[in-house]
Design an enzyme around this catalytic site. Structure first.
Site: not given
Length: 358
Positions: A39, A11-13, A149, A249
């Site tokens: 959840s 459910t996270g990004s 990232c 980025h």
């Protein structure tokens, strides 16, 4: 043969991005979606009703999957599990999964420094995955970490230049990082980033200064571990900033080669343009046609215009020029939630499948 895939932190990004990339994937089937007890028991579409943050809609393939708690028992049938967990949860959960024979590809920072765990940017060092062919069977699952990232977009051009011209002695860089890199909760407050630039991102500079030493290192002589580049062989100095850009980025990089004389700018551009690896040669559906795009326009790359190159897997490099202090400098851009996060995980899984490791 289609492999069953599970997602931790669905459910996270990062978990949401994994779902988008897997929903219609030819090699992997969304099988188990894991999240917190809040959840668990809900259908996925209900679990993310007010928290879906992607520009695309929730894929239909995920709508009716019942969210499970992140336990070994719930994921036993998966061929590979992608982890979008926060580090505080990944520390314990990922280790338990691997110890019970479940293959895990992790976006968390927890095990990046572990000498037994490959730290992989698939468009830079896919050969590091070969250690799993050479290790004696222990009953444990494969465990691979995705890089930070901002590291992902940096090491691809560095690897291209290192392969062609030999060791790099020193690097100075400044990043201009998108707000999506901070996640959605808590994320960056809008009043901190609108009409502003934040010249500090906690722990980010440390990651950029050590992760390339593992990624650009070699597999050791018996093929089971890694030789990181020693600290005295390469110096990296990073300044990391947050800018009001959604995705992508950008990094301004200056570097010096260990060997002299340095290559010409035309030779540097050619090395970047020609760079390829196993992603291109193996059956990897997500691999871009070009790992690096060299842009000649003086005002490129730009996040809004160039982040989607190669469906987010291609690194764009521009402003390649001589540096009066070092040897060469350039600007590079990568999509931080594709190559820098979930997308790398998918491409790693494709490589593991192509190598018959999963």
């Amino acid at each position: 043969m289609v492999k069953k895939a599970g997602i931790l932190g669905a459910t996270g990004s990062v978990g949401q991005r994994f779902i988008l990339l897997l929903a219609e994937h030819p090699d992997f089937e969304l099988s188990v979606l894991g999240a917190s007890s809040r959840s668990a028991g809900k259908k996925y579409i209900q679990a993310v009703e007010s928290g879906w943050k992607q520009t695309s809609q929730v894929p239909k393939a995920a709508h009716d999957i019942e969210v499970k708690e992140c336990t070994v028992e719930n994921f036993k049938g998966c061929d590979v599990v992608f982890s979008g967990l926060e580090a505080e949860f990944a520390d314990t959960i990922e280790r338990e999964f691997v110890d019970n024979g479940i293959n895990v590809i992790s976006n968390a920072k927890s095990y990046r420094r572990d000498p037994e765990v490959p730290l992989v940017v698939p468009t830079a060092n896919p050969e590091h995955l070969d250690v799993f062919k050479n290790r004696k069977s222990s009953g444990k699952g494969i465990h691979v970490c995705i890089s930070n990232c901002s590291t992902a977009g940096l090491v691809v051009p560095l690897k291209a230049l290192q392969d062609r011209f030999g060791p790099i002695e020193s690097i100075v860089l400044t990043t201009l990082q998108a707000v999506s890199g901070a996640g959605f909760s808590p994320g960056v407050p809008s009043m901190d980033i609108i009409d502003n630039l934040v010249p500090y991102i906690g722990s980010e500079e440390d990651k950029l200064e050590w992760e390339p030493k593992k990624i650009l290192g070699t597999v050791n002589s018996d093929g089971t571990g890694f030789n990181n580049i020693p600290d005295d062989k390469i110096k990296i100095s990073a300044t990391c900033t947050r800018v009001p850009v959604t995705d992508g980025h950008t990094e301004s990089v200056a570097l010096k080669f260990a060997k002299s004389p340095a290559p010409s700018i035309d030779e540097v551009k050619k090395a970047l343009e020609d760079f390829s690896n196993e992603c291109n040669s193996k059956a990897c559906p997500s691999a871009p046609e070009s790992l690096i795009d060299v842009l000649d326009q003086p005002n490129r790359p730009q996040p809004r215009l160039d982040r989607e190159r190669g469906n987010g897997y291609t690194v764009s490099v521009g402003r390649v020029r001589e540096d009066p202090v070092f040897d060469v400098k350039f600007v590079c851009l990568s999509h931080n939630t594709v190559l820098g996060a979930a997308g790398s995980g998918i491409l790693i899984a494709e490589l593991l499948k192509a190598k018959n490791l999963i």
